[in-house]
Design a protein around this motif. Structure first.
Motif, short mmCIF file in Angstrom:
data_model
loop_
_atom_site.label_atom_id
_atom_site.label_comp_id
_atom_site.label_asym_id
_atom_site.label_seq_id
_atom_site.Cartn_x
_atom_site.Cartn_y
_atom_site.Cartn_z
N ALA A 156 0.83 -1.21 0.00
CA ALA A 156 0.00 0.00 0.00
C ALA A 156 0.86 1.25 0.00
O ALA A 156 1.83 1.36 0.76
CB ALA A 156 -0.92 0.01 1.22
N ILE A 157 0.49 2.21 -0.86
CA ILE A 157 1.15 3.51 -0.95
C ILE A 157 0.07 4.58 -0.84
O ILE A 157 -0.97 4.50 -1.49
CB ILE A 157 1.88 3.66 -2.30
N LEU A 158 0.30 5.60 0.00
CA LEU A 158 -0.64 6.72 0.14
C LEU A 158 -0.14 7.93 -0.65
O LEU A 158 1.05 8.26 -0.60
CB LEU A 158 -0.79 7.11 1.61
N THR A 159 -1.05 8.60 -1.37
CA THR A 159 -0.66 9.78 -2.14
C THR A 159 -1.79 10.81 -2.20
O THR A 159 -2.96 10.48 -1.98
CB THR A 159 -0.29 9.42 -3.60
N ALA A 160 -1.40 12.04 -2.51
CA ALA A 160 -2.35 13.11 -2.80
C ALA A 160 -1.62 14.16 -3.63
O ALA A 160 -1.60 15.33 -3.27
CB ALA A 160 -2.89 13.72 -1.52
N ASP A 161 -0.99 13.76 -4.70
CA ASP A 161 -0.22 14.52 -5.69
C ASP A 161 1.07 13.80 -6.03
O ASP A 161 1.51 13.83 -7.17
CB ASP A 161 0.13 15.95 -5.27
N CYS A 162 1.72 13.17 -5.04
CA CYS A 162 2.90 12.36 -5.35
C CYS A 162 2.46 11.19 -6.24
O CYS A 162 1.29 10.84 -6.29
CB CYS A 162 3.54 11.83 -4.07
N MET A 163 3.42 10.61 -6.93
CA MET A 163 3.11 9.57 -7.91
C MET A 163 3.27 8.17 -7.31
O MET A 163 4.34 7.83 -6.82
CB MET A 163 4.04 9.73 -9.11
N PRO A 164 2.21 7.37 -7.35
CA PRO A 164 2.34 5.97 -6.98
C PRO A 164 2.77 5.16 -8.21
O PRO A 164 2.24 5.35 -9.30
CB PRO A 164 0.93 5.59 -6.54
N VAL A 165 3.74 4.28 -8.03
CA VAL A 165 4.21 3.46 -9.14
C VAL A 165 4.16 2.00 -8.71
O VAL A 165 4.64 1.64 -7.64
CB VAL A 165 5.66 3.84 -9.55
N ALA A 220 5.68 -1.64 -5.11
CA ALA A 220 4.94 -0.39 -5.12
C ALA A 220 5.82 0.69 -4.52
O ALA A 220 6.49 0.46 -3.50
CB ALA A 220 3.64 -0.52 -4.33
N ALA A 221 5.83 1.87 -5.14
CA ALA A 221 6.69 2.95 -4.69
C ALA A 221 5.93 4.26 -4.61
O ALA A 221 5.02 4.52 -5.40
CB ALA A 221 7.89 3.11 -5.62
N HIS A 222 6.31 5.09 -3.63
CA HIS A 222 5.79 6.44 -3.44
C HIS A 222 6.83 7.41 -4.00
O HIS A 222 7.93 7.52 -3.47
CB HIS A 222 5.56 6.67 -1.94
N ALA A 223 6.49 8.09 -5.10
CA ALA A 223 7.48 8.92 -5.80
C ALA A 223 6.98 10.35 -5.96
O ALA A 223 6.43 10.71 -7.01
CB ALA A 223 7.82 8.31 -7.16
N ARG A 273 -6.08 11.23 1.64
CA ARG A 273 -5.09 10.48 0.90
C ARG A 273 -5.73 9.29 0.20
O ARG A 273 -6.58 8.60 0.76
CB ARG A 273 -3.97 9.96 1.83
N MET A 274 -5.31 9.08 -1.03
CA MET A 274 -5.73 7.90 -1.79
C MET A 274 -4.72 6.79 -1.54
O MET A 274 -3.57 7.05 -1.17
CB MET A 274 -5.79 8.23 -3.28
N ALA A 275 -5.13 5.57 -1.74
CA ALA A 275 -4.24 4.43 -1.57
C ALA A 275 -4.09 3.69 -2.90
O ALA A 275 -5.07 3.46 -3.60
CB ALA A 275 -4.77 3.47 -0.51
N THR A 276 -2.86 3.36 -3.23
CA THR A 276 -2.59 2.48 -4.36
C THR A 276 -2.15 1.14 -3.79
O THR A 276 -1.20 1.08 -3.00
CB THR A 276 -1.50 3.07 -5.27
N LEU A 277 -2.87 0.11 -4.16
CA LEU A 277 -2.63 -1.24 -3.63
C LEU A 277 -2.17 -2.17 -4.74
O LEU A 277 -2.58 -2.04 -5.89
CB LEU A 277 -3.92 -1.80 -3.01
N ALA A 278 -1.33 -3.13 -4.36
CA ALA A 278 -0.87 -4.15 -5.30
C ALA A 278 -0.62 -5.45 -4.55
O ALA A 278 -0.06 -5.43 -3.45
CB ALA A 278 0.40 -3.70 -6.02
N TRP A 279 -1.05 -6.56 -5.14
CA TRP A 279 -0.79 -7.87 -4.51
C TRP A 279 -0.86 -8.98 -5.56
O TRP A 279 -1.27 -8.76 -6.70
CB TRP A 279 -1.79 -8.13 -3.39
N LEU A 280 -0.42 -10.14 -5.13
CA LEU A 280 -0.44 -11.33 -5.98
C LEU A 280 -1.53 -12.28 -5.53
O LEU A 280 -1.63 -12.59 -4.33
CB LEU A 280 0.92 -12.07 -5.90
#
Length: 248
Positions: A102-111, A123-126, A237-244
């Motif tokens: 999980a990555i939290l953002t509100a303008d930063c870029m989630p990758v 997942a990265a907070h950029a 803040r929005m969350a970007t999630l990734a999993w297998l």
């Protein structure tokens, strides 16, 4: 996955890779200015409300486990196989099915990163600091998958037509690579608009990741869908999630 509260990653990842970014509305119970699906505990919102929003996130999308949240500090630390202790880091990777990054953002870029064979995700907070510091390269290097076998998705971030920065930001990128200057457009003395997406693609290409998708949205100019710290100051803040998912 079709739901009004999320933006699914649009990329050719393996079928067992799941990734999406939550949207501002469509779920949650936060009040203005955090309305409504705020998932950031350090945003200034009522902590209990955010906790309920996080429970709704797990239940609504049938997550295989609670997300592994990070204590993000705009750095370049990457955590492998994160637990629930919220480590100080800005990226994470996993090869364990069911571990939700999980990555939290509100303008930063989630990758988000995925191995072609479905064995690994990252997942990265950029934001600009992490991007300039090399958080994307650090994430690629931490993965066991060769960079040529990794695909990446750039989630919603401050866009190049609206994100204005000062001299120190331009200097940070150009000092690393003079080619970065092409991602800046002069606006007024000492200020430029910055294209985070272009800079990310440049950095990823240099790291050997040539297949990069997404990168066509702007959190600042789309208040209906996205939180934006640059636009609103106090916001969620929005969350970007990734999993297998387990391979069948």
């Amino acid at each position: 996955m079709n739901d009004a509260a999320i933006l699914p990653a649009d990329w050719p990842a393996p079928q067992n890779v799941c990734a999406f970014t939550t949207l501002r509305h469509g779920a949650g119970a936060s009040l203005p200015p955090f309305d409504t699906f705020n998932l950031g505990l350090r945003s200034g919102d009522d902590v209990q409300t955010v906790a309920r929003n996080r429970v709704e996130l797990i239940e609504r999308f049938a997550l295989p486990s609670a997300p592994r949240w990070l204590h993000q500090v705009h750095g370049t630390t990457v955590v492998a196989e994160p637990g629930f202790d919220e480590p100080e880091a800005d990226a994470a990777i996993t090869r364990t099915p069911g571990t939700v990054l999980a990555i939290l953002t509100a303008d930063c870029m989630p990758v988000v990163f995925a191995a072609d064979d479905g064995s690994e995700v990252g997942a990265a907070h950029a934001g600009w600091r992490g991007l300039a510091g090399g958080v994307l390269e650090a994430t690629v290097a931490a993965m066991q998958t060769p960079s040529a076998d990794i695909v990446a998705w750039l989630g919603p971030a401050a866009g190049p037509q609206a994100y204005e920065i000062g001299q120190e930001v331009l200097d940070a990128f150009v000092a690393h690579d003079p080619r970065a200057a092409s991602a800046f457009a002069a606006t007024r003395p000492g200020h430029w608009r910055i294209d985070l997406y272009a800079l990310a693609r440049q950095r990823l290409a240099d790291a050997g990741v040539g297949r990069v998708f997404g990168g066509d949205l702007c959190t600042i100019t789309d208040p209906q869908r996205f939180f934006s710290h640059r636009r609103d100051q106090r916001t969620g803040r929005m969350a970007t999630l990734a999993w297998l998912r387990p391979l069948q």
